[in-house]
Design a protein around this motif. Structure first.
Motif, PDB file in Angstrom:
ATOM      1  N   UNK A 132       0.803  -1.219   0.000  1.00 37.29           N
ATOM      2  CA  UNK A 132       0.000   0.000   0.000  1.00 37.29           C
ATOM      3  C   UNK A 132       0.838   1.273   0.000  1.00 37.29           C
ATOM      4  N   UNK A 133       2.101   1.182   0.362  1.00 44.81           N
ATOM      5  CA  UNK A 133       2.959   2.370   0.409  1.00 44.81           C
ATOM      6  C   UNK A 133       4.308   1.988  -0.177  1.00 44.81           C
ATOM      7  N   UNK A 134       4.546   2.389  -1.438  1.00 39.68           N
ATOM      8  CA  UNK A 134       5.729   1.946  -2.168  1.00 39.68           C
ATOM      9  C   UNK A 134       6.088   2.978  -3.236  1.00 39.68           C
ATOM     10  N   UNK A 171      -6.141  12.059   4.969  1.00 41.51           N
ATOM     11  CA  UNK A 171      -6.159  10.732   5.581  1.00 41.51           C
ATOM     12  C   UNK A 171      -5.222   9.826   4.793  1.00 41.51           C
ATOM     13  N   UNK A 172      -4.033   9.546   5.388  1.00 44.19           N
ATOM     14  CA  UNK A 172      -3.087   8.628   4.772  1.00 44.19           C
ATOM     15  C   UNK A 172      -3.493   7.191   5.104  1.00 44.19           C
ATOM     16  N   UNK A 173      -2.864   6.237   4.378  1.00 45.19           N
ATOM     17  CA  UNK A 173      -3.146   4.811   4.589  1.00 45.19           C
ATOM     18  C   UNK A 173      -4.645   4.532   4.527  1.00 45.19           C
ATOM     19  N   UNK A 174      -5.301   5.212   3.600  1.00 51.64           N
ATOM     20  CA  UNK A 174      -6.754   5.112   3.448  1.00 51.64           C
ATOM     21  C   UNK A 174      -7.087   4.895   1.979  1.00 51.64           C
ATOM     22  N   UNK A 175      -7.833   3.825   1.688  1.00 52.39           N
ATOM     23  CA  UNK A 175      -8.137   3.434   0.318  1.00 52.39           C
ATOM     24  C   UNK A 175      -9.621   3.598   0.025  1.00 52.39           C
ATOM     25  N   UNK A 176      -9.923   4.125  -1.141  1.00 51.13           N
ATOM     26  CA  UNK A 176     -11.303   4.161  -1.621  1.00 51.13           C
ATOM     27  C   UNK A 176     -11.687   2.744  -2.038  1.00 51.13           C
TER      28      UNK A 176
END
Length: 326
Positions: free
Chosen positions: A146-148, A221-226
């Motif tokens: 998710x974070x790359x 809002x980080x680390x947040x996916x739609x």
């Protein structure tokens, strides 16, 4: 009113003061009073390796009533060339921007300038955290899905040296460059023909831009996916975040890049019209920097910045071109 003096030629070894003096002398010869001279564009003419020249354009301010006869060496900068955002409309519901790469950042920035600070959703982490997860992947092979390099504040360009050159001519380019400078990029990106910020400086720009957005009413809002959305009468009515939180939303800006395949699949299933677009596939070819600079500049190569090149082939059915010179 602003004017631009074009085609000011300088030898390889020169000072910026020499360029500005040449521009001032030109306007004096045209019987024009101007002040506040500054570098507008810079490029290198290396067509004749025995006589390489820097080519400058210099901008200056003149009185609005001044009589200017534009020609190839003297132009008037139209006020329409400057992008201005005014606070005109306040949405009833807070708009939502999904993605915090270049597109998402500037979408949020424009909305904020217009008096509509959005909620920003980013599936990856803030740039400080993201750098750590990317370095861990490069060192150990352990991937944070998710974070790359693809996901996170700043988008994929955060790890590609911050190149800003484009073949597209659009008056909005200068607005973008000025925004980068406002948040910490070097001033020379405003006039260099192929500007780039540099990865280290780009990260500082991102942090400064984030701080501005937060200080002016945005929520991030980080680390947040739609993960889902609902439509009513052909319009978005609500969105779901992280398969859990549901919020009302009638203004949704998708700045999701090309790698969030799960999001595209979700949008397709939700009934959003999706149209395929062409894409380019390529390979990476590396050369020694000295080889390129010697080839482009000849004996002057050490006195000039690193050279680049671009190759284009236009075939009957398909074209081939070089993309990014590193």
């Amino acid at each position: 009113m602003q004017i631009v003096i074009n085609n000011i030629k300088m030898p390889v070894n020169h000072k910026i003061e020499d360029v500005l003096l040449a521009a001032q002398e030109f306007v004096r010869q045209q019987c024009i009073y101007a002040d506040n001279f500054y570098i507008y564009r810079q490029s290198i003419d290396a067509r004749h390796k025995k006589s390489i020249k820097y080519i400058y354009s210099v901008a200056a301010e003149v009185n609005n009533g001044a009589k200017i006869l534009p020609n190839s060496n003297l132009q008037i900068i139209s006020q329409n060339d400057e992008i201005k955002v005014e606070s005109k409309k306040v949405f009833k519901k807070r708009p939502v921007v999904v993605g915090m790469g270049p597109c998402g950042l500037f979408t949020a920035y424009i909305l904020t300038l217009s008096g509509n600070p959005p909620l920003i959703i980013e599936r990856g982490g803030m740039v400080e955290e993201r750098v750590k997860s990317v370095e861990e992947f490069w060192n150990s092979g352990k991937l944070n899905t998710e974070s790359n390099v693809q996901f996170g504040e700043g988008g994929a360009g955060t790890f590609s040296d911050g190149k800003l050159n484009t073949g597209i001519k659009d008056k909005r380019q200068r607005f973008i460059l000025k925004t980068f400078v406002r948040f910490g990029a070097p001033n020379d990106i405003l006039y260099k023909s192929k500007p780039h910020i540099g990865t280290d400086k780009l990260r500082t720009v991102l942090i400064n831009m984030r701080k501005y957005l937060l200080d002016n009413g945005c929520e991030i809002q980080f680390n947040t996916t739609l993960t889902s959305l609902k439509m009513r009468n052909g319009k978005v009515s609500e969105i779901e975040l992280n398969n859990d939180k549901v919020i009302e939303c009638d203004k949704l800006f998708l700045s999701i890049g090309h790698s969030s395949r799960d999001t595209y699949e979700m949008l397709y299933k939700a009934g959003v019209k999706i149209e395929a677009k062409p894409f380019a596939a390529g390979v990476r070819i590396e050369h020694k920097q000295e080889f390129i600079s010697r080839s482009q500049y000849g004996v002057e190569w050490k006195a000039l910045p690193p050279a680049d090149y671009k190759l284009v082939y236009n075939g009957k059915d398909r074209s081939c071109y070089s993309f990014c010179m590193c």
